[in-house]
Design a protein around this motif. Structure first.
Motif, PDB file in Angstrom:
ATOM      1  N   LEU A 225       0.790  -1.227   0.000  1.00 26.60           N
ATOM      2  CA  LEU A 225       0.000   0.000   0.000  1.00 26.60           C
ATOM      3  C   LEU A 225       0.824   1.280   0.000  1.00 26.60           C
ATOM      4  N   VAL A 226       1.984   1.252   0.658  1.00 27.05           N
ATOM      5  CA  VAL A 226       2.832   2.443   0.747  1.00 27.05           C
ATOM      6  C   VAL A 226       4.230   2.068   0.269  1.00 27.05           C
ATOM      7  N   ASN A 227       4.695   2.756  -0.745  1.00 26.32           N
ATOM      8  CA  ASN A 227       6.044   2.487  -1.247  1.00 26.32           C
ATOM      9  C   ASN A 227       7.062   2.715  -0.137  1.00 26.32           C
ATOM     10  N   PRO A 228       7.907   1.725   0.156  1.00 25.97           N
ATOM     11  CA  PRO A 228       8.861   1.891   1.252  1.00 25.97           C
ATOM     12  C   PRO A 228       9.864   3.018   1.022  1.00 25.97           C
ATOM     13  N   TRP A 229      10.155   3.336  -0.225  1.00 26.73           N
ATOM     14  CA  TRP A 229      11.117   4.402  -0.487  1.00 26.73           C
ATOM     15  C   TRP A 229      10.591   5.768  -0.045  1.00 26.73           C
ATOM     16  N   MET A 230       9.258   5.913   0.057  1.00 26.50           N
ATOM     17  CA  MET A 230       8.717   7.198   0.525  1.00 26.50           C
ATOM     18  C   MET A 230       9.197   7.500   1.939  1.00 26.50           C
ATOM     19  N   THR A 231       9.079   6.513   2.811  1.00 23.85           N
ATOM     20  CA  THR A 231       9.512   6.685   4.192  1.00 23.85           C
ATOM     21  C   THR A 231      11.023   6.841   4.267  1.00 23.85           C
ATOM     22  N   GLY A 232      11.739   6.065   3.452  1.00 21.85           N
ATOM     23  CA  GLY A 232      13.197   6.159   3.448  1.00 21.85           C
ATOM     24  C   GLY A 232      13.699   7.524   3.033  1.00 21.85           C
TER      25      GLY A 232
END
Length: 189
Positions: free
Chosen positions: A150-157
């Protein structure tokens, strides 16, 4: 939370506009271009708790996950002075880019870059784009599942990296990446 409250902590839930728990009108009050109401509601709730002396900004933590990451990220970037800690669990912190990869269908809720008005709304709600240099942001704890559908992990990174590089790092910015499971935050109403 019971242990926290039993030891003198104050626990509150801000039912910010955009959620579905208070009906369709409430949901639409924090939908697409009205999304700023979500983090402004959280800010108002926090100001109330501080003004009524339930807490102080040095003792206030905010927490949210998934789409609630928009609210947490924007509240902490708009009013970093109000919070000691911000926690985002698999949070949507870069919605302007959400149509690329996982979470691409979220445009129905938050808007699309293909519409000029909705695109401006996405820019406004984008926590990554809201980080400013030399600001004393709250201590920040971020989680993401590397296989999150659901949420691209690179966004948080990239949010964590920009936050670390933009501040004087008086407070820590921590990123916990789960490589073994799929982190999904679900709200059941």
């Amino acid at each position: 939370m019971l242990n926290f409250v039993a030891n003198g902590g104050v626990f509150g839930i801000a039912h910010v506009r955009g959620g579905g728990e208070k009906g369709e009108e409430w949901h639409n009050g924090g939908f697409k271009t009205t999304k700023p109401n979500s983090w402004k509601d959280l800010i108002s709730c926090t100001e109330y708790l501080i003004n009524e002396q339930f807490t102080s900004s040095n003792h206030t933590a905010i927490y949210g996950g998934s789409a609630g990451g928009i609210t947490i990220g924007r509240a902490m970037t708009e009013r970093p002075d109000l919070f000691a800690v911000a926690i985002s669990e698999a949070g949507l912190l870069n919605p302007l880019r959400m149509e690329t990869g996982a979470g691409g269908s979220n445009y129905k809720e938050f808007g699309t870059v293909k519409d000029s008005t909705e695109s401006i709304g996405l820019i406004t709600m984008d926590s990554y784009l809201s980080i400013k240099d030399s600001v004393d942001y709250p201590a920040t704890y971020l989680t993401i599942g590397i296989n999150d559908p659901l949420v691209n992990p690179w966004m948080t990174g990239k949010f964590a990296a920009k936050l670390q590089n933009a501040t004087t790092l008086k407070r820590p910015v921590m990123l916990n990446v789960d490589f073994n499971s799929v982190m999904m935050v679900l709200t059941i109403s």
